[in-house]
Design an enzyme around this catalytic site. Structure first.
Site, mmCIF file in Angstrom:
data_model
loop_
_atom_site.group_PDB
_atom_site.id
_atom_site.type_symbol
_atom_site.label_atom_id
_atom_site.label_comp_id
_atom_site.label_asym_id
_atom_site.label_seq_id
_atom_site.Cartn_x
_atom_site.Cartn_y
_atom_site.Cartn_z
ATOM 1 C CE LYS A 52 39.030 37.651 41.939
ATOM 2 N NZ LYS A 52 39.806 38.293 43.021
ATOM 3 C CB SER A 131 40.253 35.334 45.568
ATOM 4 O OG SER A 131 40.287 36.711 45.267
ATOM 5 C CB SER A 155 42.903 38.460 45.629
ATOM 6 O OG SER A 155 42.341 37.744 46.687
HETATM 7 N N1 GLN Z 1 43.083 35.743 50.933
HETATM 8 C C1 GLN Z 1 42.497 36.998 51.241
HETATM 9 C C2 GLN Z 1 41.093 36.815 51.724
HETATM 10 O O1 GLN Z 1 40.630 35.735 51.662
HETATM 11 C C3 GLN Z 1 42.617 37.895 50.062
HETATM 12 C C4 GLN Z 1 41.372 38.178 49.342
HETATM 13 C C5 GLN Z 1 41.457 39.202 48.254
HETATM 14 O O2 GLN Z 1 42.438 39.928 48.096
HETATM 15 N N2 GLN Z 1 40.344 39.297 47.528
HETATM 16 O O3 GLN Z 1 40.459 37.691 52.188
#
Ligand code: GLN
Length: 487
Positions: A52, A131, A155
């Site tokens: 990532k 994400s 995410s």
């Molecule tokens: N959707 C969550 C957020 O926007 C998860 C983000 C994550 O785990 N990096 O914060």
């Protein structure tokens, strides 16, 4: 790096793909020789693993999918990248994400949205989840063996659920975060996405080590305490043959569950029962506050973490003089105004507010208290006591204890990209936040959780839904074992 081009031709899973030719080809050949000689460096020797793009790599840029880091290349590798390379793995490029990890659909990227390799029955493009959507898409499309993502509030698990892959978030503090761009430090973990739980376990075993450079990495003595606490004869037998007590949290049975998700959940429980395990309903009463707690704590930590992107120390700097007296003549605000996307700005403003003198007691401090309640909910239902809890802290009366919890990863199947992107149907940010309702509780409590794809044979096409297994802190191997049973 041409957005339009990549989006048209693929899934836009990569921000920086691996070049077709390169020294990595020789490394694959060397690994082949080692395997032939029966001396592979590890289970992933010579295999491609994508990373990532919020995890630092010395040889490829690290953008966090943000314009503000568009031209940034780290002078060092993150510890996890060094560990994988030492095990013979090859970095298969840097994957697309929601900017700085903020989002649930991988549409908040400066480099354009990720497309899910799976489409819906009418051929429409779907969200790959976020994400770590690029990581999940790269695995689902067989562009690499596995991928490293990050999971702050789901995410890794949500993209795995949407793309039909396996996504594992380990217990907080097991895998080093050194060289991983921080979003919300108290919640951030490095997670692993693979086609199977076996692939994920191979990689976890390589990364599960203390790192003295990460102050939140669990010390060697804490690791021994966890081992000792979970290796009592009664608890250790759960990893081999003992029948398990499986918990179903009643609060997760919300009316918004789509039929395929509900069916996948029921099928998973039936499957476990058939194998001799028993299913018990449990109550996690503070679940209903977890999402709002997460969206106070996450942005608060983010607003502080992102303060360092000011155009001086890292990445892109806005043009023009600084402090020339004109209203728009300031370097920091210009750089940050141009460099951050909408969602990141929203969170910085929200987090700055909840940390401000007037609001901190009602928001940030309150959210910390609720976080503790969410942790206690879990402690109250697991058979194993929290291995790092203070001696004698286990005062909560336990009834109906369970070894793991099984629940959906997300309340619904992936939304259509067209619905997310078009101005007429554009959803509010809250719609994306709601997709995290089942993943954030384990994040707030720092617990290990895995999402595995479960087939639902519907009337027409076979559908998939992600089912999540959550375990007590440190029970990562058990969580993976149960994930494997459901695959
Ligand atoms: N959707 C969550 C957020 O926007 C998860 C983000 C994550 O785990 N990096 O914060």
């Amino acid at each position: 790096r041409c957005v339009a081009n990549q989006y048209a031709h693929g899934f836009n899973a990569f921000i920086t793909p691996l070049s077709r030719a390169g020294p990595w080809l020789d490394r694959v050949k060397e690994a082949d020789v080692r395997k032939e000689e029966g001396k592979p460096k590890s289970a992933v020797d010579g295999r491609l693993i994508s990373i990532k793009d919020n995890i630092c790599t010395r040889d490829l840029p690290t953008t966090c999918a943000s314009r503000i880091l568009d031209k940034f290349t780290s002078p060092f590798n993150a510890t996890v990248v060094d560990q994988l390379e030492a095990a013979g793995a090859i970095v298969a490029g840097k994957t697309n994400l929601d900017e700085f990890g903020m989002g649930s659909n991988s549409t908040n990227s400066h480099f354009g949205p990720v497309k899910n390799p799976r489409r819906d029955s009418s051929g429409e493009d779907l969200s790959a989840g976020g994400s770590s959507g690029g990581s999940a898409a790269s695995v689902a499309a067989d562009q690499c063996l596995a991928s490293l993502g990050t999971d702050t509030g789901g995410s890794v698990r949500l993209p795995a659920a949407y793309t039909g892959t396996v996504g594992f978030k380990p217990s907080y503090g097991l895998i080093s975060r050194w060289g991983v761009a921080a979003y919300a430090n108290s919640l951030d973990t490095v997670g692993i996405i693979g086609k199977t739980t076996a692939n994920v376990r191979d990689i976890f075993d390589i990364l599960n080590q203390h790192d003295h450079r990460d102050p939140t990495s669990l010390s060697i003595s804490s690791r021994s305490r966890i081992q000792a606490s979970l290796q009592t004869p009664q608890l250790a037998s759960r990893l081999t043959s003992a029948p398990l007590r499986v918990g179903v949290p009643i609060e997760y049975n919300v009316s918004e569950l789509t039929p395929s998700v509900r069916r996948a959940w029921a099928l998973s429980l039936a499957h476990l029962k058939k194998q001799g395990h028993t299913v018990h309903s449990v109550s996690l009463p503070d679940t209903k506050h977890a999402l709002s707690t997460y969206y106070v704590l996450g942005p608060a930590e983010a607003s502080s973490n992102l303060a360092k992107y000011d155009g001086v120390r890292y990445g892109t700097r806005a043009e023009g003089p600084d402090g020339d007296g004109k209203p728009d003549g300031y370097l920091f605000s210009n750089t940050r105004g141009q460099g951050f996307g909408q969602e990141v700005k929203r969170r910085i403003v929200l987090g700055t507010f909840t940390l401000s003198a007037d609001a901190i007691d009602n928001y940030f401090i309150q959210a910390q208290r609720v976080r503790r309640l969410v942790q206690q909910d879990f402690d109250a239902v697991f058979t194993a006591k929290h291995p790092l809890a203070a001696q004698g802290a286990d005062k909560i009366a336990k009834e109906n204890e369970v070894d793991v919890i099984i629940c959906p990863t997300a309340p619904s199947s992936p939304p259509r990209l067209s619905d997310l992107m078009s101005n007429s149907t554009k959803k509010s940010p809250l719609d994306a936040y709601v997709a995290d309702v089942f993943t954030v509780p384990a994040s707030l409590a720092g617990l290990p959780a895995i999402s595995v794809p479960v087939m639902v044979s519907g009337q027409q096409d076979a559908e998939l839904a992600g089912i999540q297994v959550i375990g007590q802190y440190g029970d990562d191997q058990l969580v993976m074992r149960v994930g494997e049973m459901l695959e």
